[in-house]
Design an enzyme around this catalytic site. Structure first.
Site, mmCIF file in Angstrom:
data_model
loop_
_atom_site.group_PDB
_atom_site.id
_atom_site.type_symbol
_atom_site.label_atom_id
_atom_site.label_comp_id
_atom_site.label_asym_id
_atom_site.label_seq_id
_atom_site.Cartn_x
_atom_site.Cartn_y
_atom_site.Cartn_z
ATOM 1 N N LYS A 202 0.777 -1.370 -0.050
ATOM 2 C CA LYS A 202 0.373 0.111 0.276
ATOM 3 C C LYS A 202 1.306 1.192 0.033
ATOM 4 O O LYS A 202 1.946 1.444 0.398
ATOM 5 C CB LYS A 202 -0.527 -0.036 1.411
ATOM 6 C CG LYS A 202 -2.209 1.418 1.602
ATOM 7 C CD LYS A 202 -3.359 1.185 2.630
ATOM 8 C CE LYS A 202 -2.185 2.240 3.642
ATOM 9 N NZ LYS A 202 -4.121 1.691 4.511
HETATM 10 C C1 R5P Z 1 -2.618 5.046 8.091
HETATM 11 O O1 R5P Z 1 -1.480 4.811 9.106
HETATM 12 C C2 R5P Z 1 -3.195 4.055 8.457
HETATM 13 O O2 R5P Z 1 -2.570 2.416 8.060
HETATM 14 C C3 R5P Z 1 -4.710 3.727 7.007
HETATM 15 O O3 R5P Z 1 -4.681 2.939 6.689
HETATM 16 C C4 R5P Z 1 -3.853 4.404 6.152
HETATM 17 O O4 R5P Z 1 -3.321 6.099 5.706
HETATM 18 C C5 R5P Z 1 -4.585 4.478 5.031
HETATM 19 O O5 R5P Z 1 -5.589 5.670 5.322
HETATM 20 P P1 R5P Z 1 -6.155 7.023 5.091
HETATM 21 O O6 R5P Z 1 -7.119 7.049 3.041
HETATM 22 O O7 R5P Z 1 -6.520 7.855 5.343
HETATM 23 O O8 R5P Z 1 -4.604 8.021 4.353
#
Ligand code: R5P
Length: 299
Positions: A202
């Protein structure tokens, strides 16, 4: 008595070759059955992509905006997501086990927002992950961060444990306050995470060269949403990410901080799976505006 097994009645269809198709996700053709099956629950085989709903932010941020009451704001959205990314605490305390959406579990943690974030450790036992029937584990990797090596070690240990149990690991490129999110950095981080064994990655989107980030990563890349944007901007970013090679999104704030969370879930899904344009998806977002909080949805 079993009946006689007459060889004459059998049909082995010797003229039909068995299927020899490769697995539908890139870089994933040599995985074991259980791991492939788990990945097939997260990524839709018909599109090769996923819309994951990320609500794990509380593991270092506490009850952040939009996640004050997961039972009220998030549970109605869960059936609309291909996967739910959360912590085991929220899973056990709030999410009913009758939920059929696969879980990608936050598996690292330690410091809060008050401390140095890269100082994480593995935060779950693999046997508990198996008990919870998770579809994948997620670990933060801080390339260039103060505790870079420690976070890499968290990843490699988790990958080893995951391989023993058939549970894939998603490595997350964590971007600290000092680190830039340009393609050069994201290429470095994504590639290191894949080289060290994560089954998917990711990362954040970058305006220039995101296609080189996905191209140089040998396993699927999903895009994190990042901070809340106007809905059309968020949909445009998701659309561009998929066009430039992302295997979907793992979005949090741009969904749960929207003034119309169900509409946004449906709009992002339309972009990712149906390849609707951002403008078309915005219409979907608007058309579901009437849904009240707590309204129960179907997939
Ligand atoms: C943050 O540290 C988390 O891992 C979230 O899952 C990730 O950042 C995704 O969330 P967002 O779309 O709010 O950035």
């Amino acid at each position: 008595m079993p009946e006689a097994d007459s060889g004459d009645a059998k049909n082995f269809q010797t003229d039909v070759p068995p299927p020899a198709d490769g697995f539908f996700l890139k870089g994933s053709g040599s995985l074991d059955w259980g791991m492939s099956n788990r990945l097939s629950r997260i990524f839709r085989p018909e599109t090769g992509r996923t819309v994951m709903l990320a609500i794990d932010h509380g593991y270092f941020q506490g009850p952040t905006t939009g996640l004050e009451r997961v039972d009220i704001s998030i549970l109605p959205l869960v059936p609309l997501a291909d996967a739910l990314m959360c912590t085991r605490g929220i899973l056990r305390s709030v999410v009913p086990p009758s939920m059929r959406t696969p879980v990608v579990m936050r598996a690292s943690g330690g410091p809060s927002i008050l401390k140095e974030l890269s100082d994480e450790q593995i935060a779950i036992d693999i046997e508990d992950a198996a008990r919870l029937n998770v579809a994948a584990l997620a670990v933060q990797v801080f390339i260039g961060g103060e505790h870079e090596t420690q976070s890499i070690h968290n990843l490699t240990r988790l990958v080893d444990m995951g391989l023993r149990y058939g549970i894939p690991v998603m490595g997350v490129t964590a971007v600290g306050k000092q680190l830039t999110r340009d393609a050069k950095y994201l290429r470095l981080a994504c590639r290191i995470i894949a080289e060290l064994g994560a089954q998917f990655v990711k990362t954040y989107y970058c305006d220039e060269g995101f296609d080189t980030v996905t191209a140089s990563c040998p396993v699927p890349v999903v895009m994190a949403g990042g901070k809340k944007l106007p809905e059309l901007d968020a949909l445009t970013m998701a659309s561009r990410a998929v066009t430039e090679g992302a295997a979907g999104v793992d979005m949090g704030r741009n969904i749960f901080q929207s003034d119309n969370t169900e509409g946004m879930m449906r709009a992002v899904t339309a972009v990712v799976h149906e390849r609707k344009s951002p403008q078309e998806a915005l219409e979907i977002y608007r058309s579901h505006r009437a849904a009240p909080v707590g309204h129960s949805s179907t997939r």
